[in-house]
Design a protein around this motif. Structure first.
Motif, PDB file in Angstrom:
ATOM      1  N   PRO A 141       0.816  -1.223   0.000  1.00 56.28           N
ATOM      2  CA  PRO A 141       0.000   0.000   0.000  1.00 56.28           C
ATOM      3  C   PRO A 141       0.846   1.267   0.000  1.00 56.28           C
ATOM      4  N   TYR A 142       1.929   1.285   0.763  1.00 52.71           N
ATOM      5  CA  TYR A 142       2.768   2.469   0.842  1.00 52.71           C
ATOM      6  C   TYR A 142       3.537   2.669  -0.457  1.00 52.71           C
ATOM      7  N   TRP A 143       4.032   1.565  -1.007  1.00 55.53           N
ATOM      8  CA  TRP A 143       4.746   1.661  -2.280  1.00 55.53           C
ATOM      9  C   TRP A 143       3.841   2.234  -3.361  1.00 55.53           C
ATOM     10  N   LEU A 172       1.319   4.157  -2.954  1.00 56.16           N
ATOM     11  CA  LEU A 172       1.080   5.580  -2.715  1.00 56.16           C
ATOM     12  C   LEU A 172       2.200   6.435  -3.304  1.00 56.16           C
ATOM     13  N   THR A 173       3.445   6.056  -3.025  1.00 59.35           N
ATOM     14  CA  THR A 173       4.550   6.873  -3.558  1.00 59.35           C
ATOM     15  C   THR A 173       4.580   6.810  -5.080  1.00 59.35           C
ATOM     16  N   PHE A 196       2.053   9.078  -6.344  1.00 57.58           N
ATOM     17  CA  PHE A 196       2.509  10.466  -6.273  1.00 57.58           C
ATOM     18  C   PHE A 196       3.348  10.805  -7.503  1.00 57.58           C
ATOM     19  N   ALA A 222       1.109  11.133 -10.502  1.00 63.91           N
ATOM     20  CA  ALA A 222       0.242  12.318 -10.454  1.00 63.91           C
ATOM     21  C   ALA A 222       1.032  13.586 -10.764  1.00 63.91           C
TER      22      ALA A 222
END
Lengths: 211, 211
Positions: free
Chosen positions: B151-153, B155-156, B159, B162
């Motif tokens: 999940p954290y990977w 997210l980055t 980013f 985006a």
DNA sequence: TGGGTCATGTAATAGGTTACATGATTGC
DNA sequence: GCAATCATGTAACCTATTACATGACCCA
């Protein structure tokens, strides 16, 4: 001759406003390009000495004019040529180092809620940034004979706004994804309520402008 | 004890994959977080020595296992604690230095067309970046017992996508605004056609991954 | 006459890249 | 046997921040 980026910032600023002193330049950097560039006195003053020695800039209208004990500078023809050459060369990418993303990437090892706290912090800083950008934008226009630099200034400002806005939008969706992935403390409440007074003082001492 | 960011990268990587060597870490950084972080051997090896001396990491399964002459490391309990403490502290903003925006800001002094050329260059690099991000994303998933870091990977990664996408969108509108403001060489043709083979080799020697 | 800020500068230090040196292992 | 790459490490160098030192000017 090789110069560092600081030297080109100085040449660039003097191409816009001749007569600036080192002190003025620091202020100008903070106030107008602070959201994508920073300079400290420890860089500026040595660079001024160097550039003067090389004949790319020259001392102008010393202190006697108006205030005392301040040294203004102007571009020489050689300096203007040097600036133009640099402007024609492809830019370098800065080495990327985003500590926020780093902490997010490793967040699995952190206490539950840490990632969410960083995310909120990130969003706060971006909101402040957006505010600062709008203030700069408001201070730019209004020139009867239109300022020829203005189109470029507005482009860079637009970049700042676009990227900050995108970061905020990402942050919102990221918070939702996090809430789904991390049951957190309370499963239905998004984030703990009491999170005031994060310690930010120690990292805000230097380099004004941004955030 | 005070550590630099490199040390925390090492602790973080070892929290995910115990047994990594310095060489592995450099590779892992390039391959998975290269789009927002970089490390060189000149940082990693001294940090490994330091961290070992402080008891935050320990040598593990020396070369005798499998390949020879390579040194793996693992986190100690103290190391894991240190990582957690760092993860709980608010992140620092990196000092901003975007040479692309700097050249755009001063572009009035440049030859006509220079700003447009930088813009095209910028868009090309962002397209390559987006490509790299998609490749990383494709290589991440597919774990039967789902990887808890994922999940954290994601997210980055999200980013990166985006912000890169936003930069591309801004670039497109910026090119249009520029064309309106700069009559350029030919007033109706957007940009000169023949612009192949920009010299990019010399700035790409080190720090892999990005762009 | 005392505080703030204008203004210039330097020294200590930190942080990081690059180039170099060295040697083992692998695959052909 | 040779090239490529694996692997570790060091030294020279560069860039930049921070803290410090110094003093003038303004105004109340």
């Amino acid at each position: 001759m090789k110069h560092n980026a600081t030297s080109y910032v100085i040449l660039g600023l003097l191409s816009i406003e001749p007569g600036h002193s080192g002190y003025d330049m620091r202020k100008a950097v903070q106030g107008s390009i602070g959201y994508f560039w920073g300079e400290s006195y420890g860089q500026i003053y040595p660079a001024l000495k160097l550039l003067t020695g090389e004949g790319l800039i020259a001392r102008s209208g010393t202190g006697s004019n108006g205030r005392k004990r301040r040294q203004g500078y102007v571009l020489t023809e050689a300096g203007r040529r040097c600036l133009r050459e640099w402007l024609a060369v492809p830019f370098h990418d800065e080495p990327p180092r985003n500590e926020f993303l780093l902490k997010l990437f490793f967040a699995r090892e952190a206490a539950p809620g840490a990632a969410a706290a960083h995310l909120r912090d990130f969003e706060e800083r971006n909101l402040r940034m957006l505010d600062a950008l709008k203030k700069i934008e408001a201070s730019v226009p209004a020139d009867k004979p239109p300022n020829p630099h203005q189109p470029y200034w507005l482009l860079t400002l637009g970049f700042g706004k676009a990227l900050t806005t995108a970061a905020l939008a990402w942050g919102e969706s990221a918070r939702a994804e996090l809430a789904a992935a991390e049951p957190s403390t309370a499963p239905s409440a998004r984030v703990p309520k009491k999170r005031a007074a994060r310690k930010t003082a120690s990292s805000r001492k230097h380099r004004g402008g941004k955030h």
